[in-house]
Design a protein around this motif. Structure first.
Motif, mmCIF file in Angstrom:
data_model
loop_
_atom_site.group_PDB
_atom_site.id
_atom_site.type_symbol
_atom_site.label_atom_id
_atom_site.label_comp_id
_atom_site.label_asym_id
_atom_site.label_seq_id
_atom_site.Cartn_x
_atom_site.Cartn_y
_atom_site.Cartn_z
ATOM 1 N N VAL A 440 27.286 -141.114 3.556
ATOM 2 C CA VAL A 440 27.280 -139.712 3.962
ATOM 3 C C VAL A 440 27.426 -139.599 5.480
ATOM 4 C CG1 VAL A 440 25.938 -137.586 3.982
ATOM 5 C CG2 VAL A 440 25.909 -139.047 1.962
ATOM 6 N N LEU A 441 26.783 -140.510 6.216
ATOM 7 C CA LEU A 441 26.945 -140.521 7.666
ATOM 8 C C LEU A 441 28.399 -140.772 8.059
ATOM 9 C CD1 LEU A 441 23.827 -142.437 9.075
ATOM 10 C CD2 LEU A 441 24.625 -140.187 9.804
ATOM 11 N N GLY A 442 29.015 -141.743 7.397
ATOM 12 C CA GLY A 442 30.415 -142.028 7.688
ATOM 13 C C GLY A 442 31.327 -140.862 7.334
ATOM 14 N N LEU A 443 31.049 -140.201 6.212
ATOM 15 C CA LEU A 443 31.846 -139.047 5.812
ATOM 16 C C LEU A 443 31.700 -137.912 6.812
ATOM 17 C CD1 LEU A 443 33.633 -137.644 3.686
ATOM 18 C CD2 LEU A 443 31.520 -136.919 2.529
ATOM 19 N N GLY A 444 30.477 -137.685 7.290
ATOM 20 C CA GLY A 444 30.260 -136.627 8.268
ATOM 21 C C GLY A 444 30.966 -136.898 9.585
ATOM 22 N N LEU A 445 30.902 -138.148 10.063
ATOM 23 C CA LEU A 445 31.601 -138.497 11.301
ATOM 24 C C LEU A 445 33.110 -138.369 11.142
ATOM 25 C CD1 LEU A 445 29.552 -141.625 12.456
ATOM 26 C CD2 LEU A 445 29.519 -139.342 13.470
ATOM 27 N N GLY A 446 33.636 -138.762 9.989
ATOM 28 C CA GLY A 446 35.067 -138.633 9.757
ATOM 29 C C GLY A 446 35.522 -137.182 9.726
ATOM 30 N N CYS A 447 34.745 -136.302 9.087
ATOM 31 C CA CYS A 447 35.096 -134.883 9.050
ATOM 32 C C CYS A 447 35.008 -134.258 10.440
ATOM 33 C CB CYS A 447 34.181 -134.143 8.079
ATOM 34 S SG CYS A 447 34.502 -134.500 6.336
ATOM 35 N N LEU A 448 34.037 -134.680 11.237
ATOM 36 C CA LEU A 448 33.928 -134.166 12.597
ATOM 37 C C LEU A 448 35.133 -134.588 13.434
ATOM 38 C CD1 LEU A 448 32.321 -132.671 14.741
ATOM 39 C CD2 LEU A 448 31.014 -134.767 15.160
ATOM 40 N N ALA A 449 35.563 -135.834 13.280
ATOM 41 C CA ALA A 449 36.756 -136.288 13.997
ATOM 42 C C ALA A 449 37.994 -135.515 13.555
ATOM 43 C CB ALA A 449 36.961 -137.790 13.771
ATOM 44 N N LEU A 450 38.107 -135.227 12.259
ATOM 45 C CA LEU A 450 39.243 -134.463 11.757
ATOM 46 C C LEU A 450 39.238 -133.041 12.309
ATOM 47 C CD1 LEU A 450 41.685 -134.309 9.852
ATOM 48 C CD2 LEU A 450 40.109 -133.661 8.011
ATOM 49 N N GLN A 451 38.054 -132.439 12.402
ATOM 50 C CA GLN A 451 37.958 -131.101 12.989
ATOM 51 C C GLN A 451 38.432 -131.086 14.438
ATOM 52 O OE1 GLN A 451 33.811 -129.876 11.940
ATOM 53 N NE2 GLN A 451 34.716 -127.847 11.749
ATOM 54 N N LEU A 452 37.989 -132.055 15.207
ATOM 55 C CA LEU A 452 38.380 -132.110 16.609
ATOM 56 C C LEU A 452 39.883 -132.296 16.766
ATOM 57 C CD1 LEU A 452 35.444 -134.345 17.886
ATOM 58 C CD2 LEU A 452 35.807 -131.938 18.453
ATOM 59 N N LEU A 453 40.463 -133.131 15.929
ATOM 60 C CA LEU A 453 41.914 -133.318 15.986
ATOM 61 C C LEU A 453 42.643 -132.024 15.637
ATOM 62 C CD1 LEU A 453 44.242 -135.336 16.382
ATOM 63 C CD2 LEU A 453 44.094 -135.830 13.924
ATOM 64 N N TYR A 454 42.131 -131.297 14.669
ATOM 65 C CA TYR A 454 42.744 -130.028 14.285
ATOM 66 C C TYR A 454 42.653 -129.013 15.423
ATOM 67 C CZ TYR A 454 43.736 -125.871 11.455
ATOM 68 O OH TYR A 454 44.279 -124.710 10.954
ATOM 69 N N TYR A 455 41.508 -128.978 16.110
ATOM 70 C CA TYR A 455 41.339 -128.034 17.213
ATOM 71 C C TYR A 455 42.394 -128.255 18.298
ATOM 72 C CZ TYR A 455 36.679 -126.860 15.391
ATOM 73 O OH TYR A 455 35.639 -126.426 14.610
ATOM 74 N N SER A 456 42.793 -129.484 18.501
ATOM 75 C CA SER A 456 43.756 -129.763 19.566
ATOM 76 C C SER A 456 45.152 -129.252 19.242
ATOM 77 C CB SER A 456 43.824 -131.268 19.831
ATOM 78 O OG SER A 456 44.368 -131.966 18.724
ATOM 79 N N PHE A 457 45.400 -128.890 17.966
ATOM 80 C CA PHE A 457 46.734 -128.450 17.572
ATOM 81 C C PHE A 457 46.748 -127.009 17.064
ATOM 82 C CE2 PHE A 457 47.066 -133.110 17.031
ATOM 83 C CZ PHE A 457 48.163 -133.338 17.853
ATOM 84 N N ILE A 458 45.734 -126.210 17.350
ATOM 85 C CA ILE A 458 45.764 -124.835 16.869
ATOM 86 C C ILE A 458 46.927 -124.098 17.530
ATOM 87 C CG2 ILE A 458 43.297 -124.787 16.392
ATOM 88 C CD1 ILE A 458 42.900 -123.174 18.933
#
Length: 596
Positions: A440-458
């Protein structure tokens, strides 16, 4: 349970839930929009990072000290009252900070519908005011004629610049997205840029030159009119205004730093002192398990507050505040809700019989972390979570503003992420059965990284909304996995202190580090690069975390308080007997280890 009204648990929980709800609404009025207000004042990205980093650093150091004093000298009620009353007054001081550009035309509301709203570009500490002659000159440079009595808007064309205007300068002016010119004398040139490098654009009204950074590009076409007798006094006044305006940003930074630190000193102790007070109140009657849903009430309050204040600012601010920078209504609402919370604090449960000796659980928690490699790894994980989360809190609204988002859309994006955490709460046990706490920790960190990457391309004002649902995993599930890990790795009686250390020390320290570094990165490279860098850092840490976690020795600690709190109503007699045998065996092994 004692008939003494001091131990009226249902009433105490009701007051505590209402108190957390009101405090959630209060915090949502200012906290998400604070950096946006600082930008409106003209504070650059670098200094916003410094201000927010200092704020988190003060919270990390000051909160545990105040909680210790409140418990040691039995002054929790005084700390609650003083924090609420002081923070209400300190929030109003933020309204007194003058903007870096003192030109009244920069105010959003000044009683005129003809005022053009100014959005400061990233890294720009002040804007420039041009006469109609200078506006015509800029139009000539852009290849567009100046039309009397009309506004002309188009992108800049660098083909009209003098010879020797290199590619670097073209890239600089390429970031200038639009400009608007009013041919009326004294009209403002309002620029909107998406890259901090455009802060180098300057017009020298005294010499009639056009400057980018430290390079003077030469005289402006038609600049001879600036030196004519009819316009000489106006040009001199503009030059004097620009020279004296350098004092504006200095005072804005000094007052912002002082007021933010003072405000944080008064606000930081509130949550910790209130939590400690309620916990000891319930602990006296063995009902501590009944306060685990208080965070839901705070999130509900924040969800309602962040949308409500955004709607209020967007539709009513110019009617409520006729003269001042946009955003002051946030602080007025914060002060009003602090007064309401102050009234509720008079009924907040505070135990009277506090005859316990001094507690050193915080020191025990720190020593426990020092001796456990898994807790050290978890501490660094929380540190990185705080660092990356601070970049979202500090600069996501800047990024959305650059793409045309209103404050209502910004507030709705925050509400979506908070509601996602609330809706995910019932599924946390199911997710843990499917994945381990490390998974669950790994899944949460991965989703947070995906969110940050998405923010850079809005790409639009609404494009940030779909990804906010991932906050249910990147924030809700991630912190829940951290809490489960702390419970599994801690010893009896230290779980709560260990959780406070992780949230108070490591998370706030990480937020401070991320704010300092984030402001520098935004100033030099932009917000998109910041989020991409945070994504890379999180993915690298995730790989290191998963590879290191499997190599660490597995040590099962015995949490006696957790074992004694187990409910065996659904278990068979044989299962209860085996549990008792296991407990006795564990106690004997620990006793033998202690003797050895």
């Amino acid at each position: 349970m004692s008939p003494n009204p001091q131990w009226d648990v249902p009433r105490a929980l009701g007051v505590a839930r209402l108190f957390h709800l009101v405090c959630g609404v209060r915090d949502a009025c200012v906290t998400p929009f604070l950096t946006l207000y600082l930008r409106q004042l003209g504070v650059t990205a670098l200094w916003v990072g410094v201000l927010m980093g200092t704020k988190h650093l003060v919270a990390a150091c000051w909160t545990p000290f105040c909680a210790f004093l409140a418990k040691r000298y039995h002054k929790r009620r005084m700390f609650l009252t003083g924090s609420l009353l002081g923070s209400a007054g300190a929030s109003l001081l933020m309204v007194l900070i003058p903007p870096a550009d003192r030109n009244p035309g920069n105010y959003f509301c000044n009683g005129s519908n003809r005022v053009i709203s100014t959005v400061l570009p990233l890294g720009v500490s002040r804007t420039m005011t041009m006469t109609s002659t200078q506006g015509s000159v800029l139009n000539h440079w852009a290849g567009a004629p100046s039309l009397p009595g009309s506004r002309h808007t188009r992108a800049l064309d660098t083909s009209g610049f003098p010879n020797g205007f290199g590619k670097d300068q073209e890239g600089i002016l390429g970031g200038l997205q639009a400009y608007s010119v009013d041919s009326v004398a004294g009209a403002r040139i309002t620029t909107q840029a998406r890259h901090p490098v455009t802060s180098r654009l300057r017009v020298n009204s005294q010499e009639g030159t056009f400057e980018v950074g430290n390079a003077t590009l030469g005289p402006l076409p038609g600049s001879t009119t600036l030196g004519s007798p009819g316009n000489l006094s106006k040009a001199q006044r503009d030059a004097q205004a620009l020279s004296h305006s350098s004092k504006g940003p200095q005072w804005t930074l000094i007052l912002s730093l002082g007021f933010v630190v003072f405000w944080e000193l008064l606000t930081a102790p509130l949550a910790q002192v209130a939590d400690d007070s309620l916990y000891e109140y319930l602990d006296f009657v063995d009902a501590t398990d009944r306060n685990r849903d208080l965070w839901l009430w705070r999130l509900l309050g924040m969800s309602a507050g962040v949308c409500g204040i955004a709607a209020l600012v967007g539709h009513l601010e110019c009617f409520l505040v006729t003269n001042g920078p946009r955003g002051v209504i946030h602080f007025y609402s914060y002060a009003l809700l602090s007064t309401l919370a102050l009234a509720l604090s008079t009924a907040f449960p505070v135990p009277i019989d506090q005859k316990r000796g001094p507690s050193y659980k915080t020191i025990k928690a720190l020593s426990l972390i020092q001796g456990d490699a898994r807790l050290i790894l978890l501490a660094f994980t929380v540190l990185w979570i705080g660092a990356t989360a601070s970049t979202v809190q500090n600069f996501l609204f800047w990024h959305m503003k650059d793409h045309g988002s209103s404050e209502l859309v910004m507030g709705f994006s925050v509400a979506l992420s908070l509601l996602g955490e609330i809706l995910f709460h019932p599924f946390r046990t199911w997710l843990l059965r499917k994945l381990s706490r490390v998974g669950v920790l790994g899944l949460g960190l991965g989703c947070l990284a995906l969110q940050l990457l998405y923010y850079s391309f809005i790409w639009s004002w609404w494009s940030v909304l779909p990804v906010q649902i991932l906050s249910a995993i990147s924030s809700g599930a991630l912190w829940w996995a951290v809490g489960v890990s702390i419970e599994d790795l801690s010893t009896s009686g230290v779980e709560r202190s260990l959780g406070t250390v992780f949230r108070g020390y490591f998370y706030e320290s990480g937020s401070s580090l991320g704010s300092f570094a984030g402001g520098f990165v935004v100033m030099r490279f932009g917000i998109a690069v910041l989020y991409q860098a945070c994504c890379v850092v999180l993915l690298l840490w995730l790989a290191l975390f998963l590879s290191t976690q499997s190599r660490l020795p597995r040590e099962q600690r015995i949490n006696y308080s957790k074992l004694l709190a187990m409910e065996g109503s659904d278990a068979s007699d044989s299962e209860q007997g085996s549990e008792r045998d296991w407990l006795v065996k564990a106690m004997r092994e620990e006793h033998e280890d202690w003797k050895g």
